[in-house]
Design a protein around this motif. Structure first.
Motif, mmCIF file in Angstrom:
data_model
loop_
_atom_site.group_PDB
_atom_site.id
_atom_site.type_symbol
_atom_site.label_atom_id
_atom_site.label_comp_id
_atom_site.label_asym_id
_atom_site.label_seq_id
_atom_site.Cartn_x
_atom_site.Cartn_y
_atom_site.Cartn_z
ATOM 1 N N LEU A 8 0.853 -1.191 0.000
ATOM 2 C CA LEU A 8 0.000 0.000 0.000
ATOM 3 C C LEU A 8 0.884 1.234 0.000
ATOM 4 O O LEU A 8 1.988 1.208 0.561
ATOM 5 C CB LEU A 8 -0.893 0.003 1.246
ATOM 6 C CG LEU A 8 -1.986 -1.055 1.291
ATOM 7 C CD1 LEU A 8 -2.640 -1.082 2.667
ATOM 8 C CD2 LEU A 8 -3.030 -0.780 0.232
ATOM 9 N N ALA A 15 -5.864 5.835 7.903
ATOM 10 C CA ALA A 15 -6.255 5.339 6.585
ATOM 11 C C ALA A 15 -5.727 3.924 6.360
ATOM 12 O O ALA A 15 -6.431 3.070 5.810
ATOM 13 C CB ALA A 15 -5.754 6.277 5.491
ATOM 14 N N THR A 16 -4.509 3.666 6.804
ATOM 15 C CA THR A 16 -3.939 2.328 6.666
ATOM 16 C C THR A 16 -4.753 1.319 7.471
ATOM 17 O O THR A 16 -5.067 0.227 6.980
ATOM 18 C CB THR A 16 -2.468 2.315 7.120
ATOM 19 O OG1 THR A 16 -1.733 3.236 6.303
ATOM 20 C CG2 THR A 16 -1.860 0.929 6.995
ATOM 21 N N LEU A 19 -7.985 0.617 5.605
ATOM 22 C CA LEU A 19 -7.784 -0.285 4.470
ATOM 23 C C LEU A 19 -7.617 -1.724 4.934
ATOM 24 O O LEU A 19 -8.249 -2.638 4.398
ATOM 25 C CB LEU A 19 -6.576 0.156 3.644
ATOM 26 C CG LEU A 19 -6.750 1.461 2.869
ATOM 27 C CD1 LEU A 19 -5.408 1.926 2.311
ATOM 28 C CD2 LEU A 19 -7.774 1.301 1.764
ATOM 29 N N HIS A 20 -6.767 -1.927 5.933
ATOM 30 C CA HIS A 20 -6.564 -3.279 6.454
ATOM 31 C C HIS A 20 -7.855 -3.844 7.034
ATOM 32 O O HIS A 20 -8.160 -5.025 6.833
ATOM 33 C CB HIS A 20 -5.453 -3.294 7.504
ATOM 34 C CG HIS A 20 -4.092 -3.145 6.918
ATOM 35 N ND1 HIS A 20 -2.980 -2.891 7.687
ATOM 36 C CD2 HIS A 20 -3.647 -3.189 5.633
ATOM 37 C CE1 HIS A 20 -1.914 -2.801 6.909
ATOM 38 N NE2 HIS A 20 -2.298 -2.971 5.655
ATOM 39 N N TYR A 24 -8.063 -4.793 2.520
ATOM 40 C CA TYR A 24 -7.137 -4.387 1.460
ATOM 41 C C TYR A 24 -5.715 -4.350 2.014
ATOM 42 O O TYR A 24 -5.439 -3.622 2.963
ATOM 43 C CB TYR A 24 -7.502 -3.006 0.912
ATOM 44 C CG TYR A 24 -8.876 -2.935 0.306
ATOM 45 C CD1 TYR A 24 -9.170 -3.608 -0.877
ATOM 46 C CD2 TYR A 24 -9.889 -2.206 0.918
ATOM 47 C CE1 TYR A 24 -10.436 -3.544 -1.435
ATOM 48 C CE2 TYR A 24 -11.152 -2.136 0.363
ATOM 49 C CZ TYR A 24 -11.417 -2.805 -0.814
ATOM 50 O OH TYR A 24 -12.676 -2.732 -1.361
ATOM 51 N N THR A 25 -4.836 -5.140 1.422
ATOM 52 C CA THR A 25 -3.454 -5.178 1.909
ATOM 53 C C THR A 25 -2.441 -4.844 0.821
ATOM 54 O O THR A 25 -1.263 -4.692 1.115
ATOM 55 C CB THR A 25 -3.123 -6.565 2.497
ATOM 56 O OG1 THR A 25 -3.340 -7.553 1.490
ATOM 57 C CG2 THR A 25 -3.991 -6.863 3.715
ATOM 58 N N LEU A 30 -6.811 -2.377 -4.748
ATOM 59 C CA LEU A 30 -7.616 -1.154 -4.751
ATOM 60 C C LEU A 30 -8.020 -0.724 -6.160
ATOM 61 O O LEU A 30 -8.896 0.126 -6.316
ATOM 62 C CB LEU A 30 -6.851 -0.025 -4.059
ATOM 63 C CG LEU A 30 -6.543 -0.279 -2.590
ATOM 64 C CD1 LEU A 30 -5.628 0.805 -2.047
ATOM 65 C CD2 LEU A 30 -7.816 -0.364 -1.780
ATOM 66 N N LEU A 38 -14.239 3.627 -0.690
ATOM 67 C CA LEU A 38 -13.088 3.860 0.182
ATOM 68 C C LEU A 38 -13.312 5.076 1.073
ATOM 69 O O LEU A 38 -12.938 5.070 2.243
ATOM 70 C CB LEU A 38 -11.816 4.043 -0.643
ATOM 71 C CG LEU A 38 -11.323 2.820 -1.405
ATOM 72 C CD1 LEU A 38 -10.055 3.153 -2.168
ATOM 73 C CD2 LEU A 38 -11.091 1.641 -0.476
ATOM 74 N N LEU A 41 -14.931 4.591 4.445
ATOM 75 C CA LEU A 41 -14.214 3.908 5.527
ATOM 76 C C LEU A 41 -13.793 4.914 6.588
ATOM 77 O O LEU A 41 -13.268 5.984 6.272
ATOM 78 C CB LEU A 41 -12.973 3.191 4.985
ATOM 79 C CG LEU A 41 -13.198 2.088 3.959
ATOM 80 C CD1 LEU A 41 -11.858 1.577 3.449
ATOM 81 C CD2 LEU A 41 -14.015 0.950 4.560
ATOM 82 N N MET A 44 -10.467 7.237 6.450
ATOM 83 C CA MET A 44 -10.021 7.497 5.087
ATOM 84 C C MET A 44 -10.434 8.907 4.685
ATOM 85 O O MET A 44 -11.622 9.214 4.645
ATOM 86 C CB MET A 44 -10.653 6.471 4.143
ATOM 87 C CG MET A 44 -10.197 6.581 2.708
ATOM 88 S SD MET A 44 -8.452 6.239 2.454
ATOM 89 C CE MET A 44 -8.364 4.541 2.980
ATOM 90 N N ILE A 52 -3.571 7.374 -2.962
ATOM 91 C CA ILE A 52 -3.863 6.051 -3.529
ATOM 92 C C ILE A 52 -4.090 6.160 -5.034
ATOM 93 O O ILE A 52 -3.546 5.371 -5.813
ATOM 94 C CB ILE A 52 -5.082 5.412 -2.824
ATOM 95 C CG1 ILE A 52 -4.712 5.045 -1.389
ATOM 96 C CG2 ILE A 52 -5.584 4.195 -3.598
ATOM 97 C CD1 ILE A 52 -5.893 4.706 -0.508
#
Length: 64
Positions: A8, A15-16, A19-20, A24-25, A30, A38, A41, A44, A52
């Protein structure tokens, strides 16, 4: 496959985690995901979404 799509991009910790938490890794996961999905979330923000998108565009990819 380009190994740089295995990680990522550097976005903030919230935000990380978002995603996790959504499963999403990798950057390639994405590609094609709607920006609105997104953005919904928790953690985010617009800056992370822009980072991104820019990372995806370097590989000829894009958010949905």
């Amino acid at each position: 496959m380009d190994p740089s799509t295995d990680m990522l991009p550097k976005v903030g910790a919230p935000a990380t985690r978002a995603l996790h938490g959504a499963g999403y890794t990798t950057l390639r996961e994405l590609a094609g995901v709607p920006r609105t999905e997104l953005a919904a979330l928790h953690g985010m923000g617009p800056k992370a979404l822009d980072i991104i998108q820019a990372a995806l565009e370097k590989h000829g990819l894009s958010l949905g």
